[in-house]
Enzyme design. Structure first.
Site, short mmCIF file in Angstrom:
data_model
loop_
_atom_site.label_atom_id
_atom_site.label_comp_id
_atom_site.label_asym_id
_atom_site.label_seq_id
_atom_site.Cartn_x
_atom_site.Cartn_y
_atom_site.Cartn_z
N SER A 226 0.85 -1.20 0.00
CA SER A 226 0.00 0.00 0.00
C SER A 226 0.88 1.24 0.00
CB SER A 226 -0.87 0.03 1.25
OG SER A 226 -0.08 0.36 2.37
N ASP A 227 0.37 2.34 -0.54
CA ASP A 227 1.05 3.59 -0.27
C ASP A 227 0.96 3.82 1.25
OD1 ASP A 227 2.40 5.98 -0.32
OD2 ASP A 227 1.31 6.80 -2.02
N TRP A 228 1.83 4.68 1.76
CA TRP A 228 1.99 4.79 3.22
C TRP A 228 0.70 5.31 3.89
CZ3 TRP A 228 5.33 1.97 1.43
CH2 TRP A 228 6.47 1.57 2.10
N ALA A 230 -2.28 3.95 3.18
CA ALA A 230 -3.42 3.82 2.26
C ALA A 230 -4.34 2.65 2.60
CB ALA A 230 -2.93 3.71 0.82
#
Ligand code: BGC
Length: 838
Positions: A226-228, A230
């Protein structure tokens, strides 16, 4: 199949770990590392941001990293071999710093020139982005370090990036925005990062697009990280294709995910698949069992210092020469007695964009340094900034300040609890913010203090400041000069790290006067720990600075004006409000060009800026954010030791509005990609409008005549073909040309762009020499995604093949017919999905 490609047996997962431990594994272990699992012989996988370097696990200026040219510059080289070598350098850097997985490359496209992170993305075109991105991945992973193709998908801008929903029709998704990610998967990428935003109503960390086409049709067998921050749900994300929630430990996963699995709300098989993928990644990077990390030398990558010549070459290779009236460039050093180097970006090197992509290089060559070093002793090099563009204050640096505790250059920092007990202290080289080791217990932290003695190198009104949220104060020689409260201005996760609020105060000092500064910040929960002490030297009045620069220009044999943006204007978490150069730089260029006709303008930015003075300057060169060796690379180009090898990876608009200049502002949370397939130059062609400079444009130091083109008359449906173009170098120097092939389809039964990039290849020739360029056009370039049939189809009939030096200049044309008869299906070249005859 190599050892690392061997699928991990199901039993290893099912038998080895219980649900809680599996859930823990996929929920992250720290800000930039996963959890280890000793029972499996698994150590944490360490990640770091890229794409221009390997920052490492923390934001700390003492943890230095090579800073490569920004991705726009890499793509501007249109040179896959060079980018692959840069990838190998990054692999060596990653190994040097104990990093297994680089959070790069960024494969989103330049949809709008206003997008804050364009500097970090390669190009506006999906084919160019896919090819350059694949080269980057090959280079990096060849060194045993995982690449992470990000941000999957639809993250073309930053405004409301955490929540916005990108509305993108299926065909556009397939042909434009997914295409670079598909190329990355074909290149064997080991990780993909799911974006913060949603696409068509589903947050990307819960999106069905993670299953199809990514893991299903394309066969991606790596990890979706995941993006940080997300991953914002337990069940929806737990059951979806995101495999690893970062940073960790993620509160929505971990034990909550284990519980959801036990209760049957998330299938156990989904969790097992995540774990299997994570273990496969760990094995690939050497974090599992006996597997050793691939060494930098095995990868052929050059560590640290040895890579500097390559970085210098890359800076020149990406530089785009837009104008060179009267052949002003290259400058002949033998004819120079005095050169003026002007502009706010000349002495203060702006080598990179801002946000999570930024690194701390050990050394930086500014344009002024590079020019000085390139010229013989007798040549006088003089500098004036002319205008100021900085919007954020400068941390106090080691040159001007002394740590009052150690006596060495730098700053003494103390972390205190509410009773004034010191929890932790550090001696730092500057007043810049840094991260404290995660093992230090700061649970009782109340305030942070920074102390230094500044010796003023110049007299006047200094601006001192404290960066950080909440209550901040500053004392100068015991006198309180600042006592303020800074509210947060954004809820973006990078805001606290990268650009939190600051407060400043003025203090009058004599030259050489010493002043003891004590900055203090009270740290409140949720406000982050960033705190910095800044000092900005006194300046003349704007009028004086401007006039001094113009006067300098007047008396010089040649002038180099370096204008542009900086990491403060092009960064993460926000888009640009304007394409205009900040701080009166336009007026500066006009005045300097009027004062001296031998003026070269160097534009130092990550993305497009408006250049209203373009007709006034004889030479205009785009240097992008060129990385730490940028000044030397620039000097090589200015004085003719290297050719400016770049071609525009994005169309440059002449104004900040118009039919083809897309904005980034969502409406009620939705950003509609209404232009469909017509991104970038395709939009300009559709609108029948003329940009300032077309995609693909760049002069180099050669001069080329396009003589003839040959293509097969007829090809089978689903096949690709080779374009042979004959060119002659009519210039006086050996030169490299990027030959571009565009396709068009007059009378198409399906809607299409006016023309689109189908292939490119570079050739090199000596003066007068004829060369043949062979450009491969892959089957996919002829195909369109059929929404009805849910597959790629090649429309039968005649395609026009256009060949030239840019999208706006295609002197050669030919026709190729996709035959009526022939095989219905062809696999195309390796790595490309089937294309059917339509
Ligand atoms: C950015 C990512 C980055 C991550 C970790 C996010 O805010 O969007 O590109 O990799 O932070 O720093």
């Amino acid at each position: 199949m190599t050892a690392i490609d061997t699928p991990l047996p199901r039993r290893a997962v099912a038998d080895g770990l219980d649900t809680a431990r599996k859930a823990r594994l996929v929920s992250g272990g720290g800000t930039f590392r996963t959890s280890g699992e000793p029972a499996l012989g698994l150590r944490p996988v360490v990640t770091s941001d890229g794409p221009i370097g390997v920052r490492g696990e923390c934001w700390d200026e003492t943890d230095t990293a090579l800073a490569l040219p920004s991705p726009t510059a890499m793509a501007a080289s249109w040179d896959e071999e060079l980018v692959e070598r840069l990838g190998a350098v990054l692999a060596a850097e990653a190994r040097r710093k104990g990093v297994d997985m680089l959070l790069a490359p960024t494969l989103n496209l330049h949809r709008s020139p206003f997008a804050g992170r364009n500097f970090e993305c390669f190009a506006e075109d999906p084919l160019l982005t896919g090819r350059i991105g694949a080269a980057y991945i090959r280079g990096l992973q060849g060194g045993g370090v995982a690449a992470t193709a990000k941000h999957y998908v639809g993250n073309e801008s930053e405004t409301e990036r955490l929540t916005l929903d990108a509305a993108i029709d299926e065909r556009t998704l397939r042909e434009v925005y997914l295409a670079p990610f598909e190329a990355a998967v074909r290149a064997g990428v080991w990780a993909v990062m799911s974006a913060y935003n949603g696409v068509n109503g589903r947050a990307m960390s819960e999106s069905p697009l993670l299953d199809e086409p990514l893991k299903g049709e394309w066969g991606f067998d790596g990890v979706v990280v995941s993006d940080w921050g997300a991953v914002r749900s337990t069940e929806a994300a737990g059951a979806a294709g995101v495999d690893l929630a970062m940073p960790g430990p993620n509160e929505r996963w971990g034990e909550r995910l284990a519980e959801a699995v036990r209760a049957g709300r998330v299938p156990e098989a989904a969790l097992d698949d995540k774990v299997r993928r994570l273990l496969r990644l760990a094995r690939r990077v050497g974090a599992l069992g006996e597997a050793a990390p691939v060494s930098a030398s095995a990868a052929g990558g050059a560590p640290g210092e040895d890579a500097r010549p390559l970085l210098r070459r890359a800076a020149a290779a990406g530089a785009v020469l837009l104008e060179n009236r009267g052949g002003l460039l290259p400058l002949d050093p033998a004819r120079l007695r005095r050169i003026a180097v002007i502009g706010p970006n000349a002495a203060a090197a702006r080598i990179q964009g801002g946000g999570s992509a930024s690194v701390y290089p050990a050394s930086v060559v500014s344009p002024l340094d590079g020019i000085r070093a390139a010229l013989p002793d007798g040549v006088e090099v003089r500098h004036a900034a002319g205008v100021r563009t900085s919007v954020r204050p400068q941390p106090v640096g080691p040159a001007d300040c002394r740590n009052p505790v150690t006596g060495a250059p730098g700053v003494h920092v103390r972390f205190l609890d509410a009773g004034g007990t010191v929890l932790h202290h550090e001696d730092r080289p500057s007043g810049r913010s840094f991260e404290i080791d995660e093992t230090v217990d700061l649970s009782a932290l109340h305030s942070v203090e920074l102390r230094t003695v500044l010796r003023a190198p110049a007299a006047g009104r200094w601006r001192f400041g404290v960066v950080g949220l909440g209550a901040v104060s500053l004392r100068a020689d015991g006198r309180t000069v600042l006592d303020a409260y800074a509210e947060p201005e954004s809820d973006d996760p990078t805001y606290l790290h990268v650009a939190p609020a600051f407060r400043q105060a003025g203090v009058e000092l004599a030259q050489g006067q010493e002043v003891e500064l004590l900055a203090r910040r009270i740290v409140e929960p949720g406000h982050g720990k960033v705190v910095a002490l800044t000092a900005d030297a006194p300046a003349g009045t704007p009028e004086e600075e401007f006039a001094a620069a113009v006067a300098l220009a007047r008396g010089a044999d040649a002038v180099v004006v370096v204008v542009g943006t900086s990491e403060q204007h092009e960064s993460e978490g926000f888009d640009r409000g304007t394409l205009e150069l900040p701080g009166g730089q336009d007026a500066l260029v006009s005045a300097v060009a009027a004062a001296n006709p031998a003026t070269v303008v160097v534009v130092n930015s990550g993305g497009p800026v408006l250049m209203p003075w373009c007709g006034e300057a004889r030479a205009v060169l785009l240097g992008w954010f060129p990385g730490q060796e940028g000044g030397d690379g620039l000097a090589d180009v200015l004085f003719g030791r290297a050719e400016p090898g770049g071609r525009l990876p994005a169309t440059w608009p002449a104004t900040g509005h118009g039919p083809a200049v897309l904005g980034t502002r969502p409406l009620d949370g939705v950003l509609a990609y209404r232009e469909g397939l017509d991104i970038g130059h395709r939009g300009w062609l559709r609108a029948g409008a003329e940009p300032a400079y077309w995609f693909g444009h760049g002069l180099g130091y050669g001069s080329w005549e396009y003589l003839a083109v040959e293509v097969p008359r007829r090809i089978a449906p689903g096949a690709g073909f080779t374009v042979r173009a004959v060119l002659r170098n009519t210039g006086r120097r050996s030169s490299r040309e990027v030959v571009q092939v565009y396709l068009a389809r007059p009378g198409s039964a399906v809607a299409r762009p006016v023309r689109w990039l189908a292939g490119f290849a570079a050739v090199r020739a000596e003066p007068g020499q004829r060369v043949e360029a062979r450009i491969e056009v892959a089957p996919r370039a002829l195909a369109h995604w059929s929404v009805g049939e849910r597959r790629w189809l090649a429309e039968k009939g005649v395609f026009t093949v256009l060949v030239g030096p840019s999208c706006g200049d295609v002197p050669l044309a030919a026709a190729v017919e996709v035959a009526q008869a022939g095989p219905a299906l062809s696999a195309g070249p390796p790595g490309e999905g089937p294309v059917a005859g339509g």
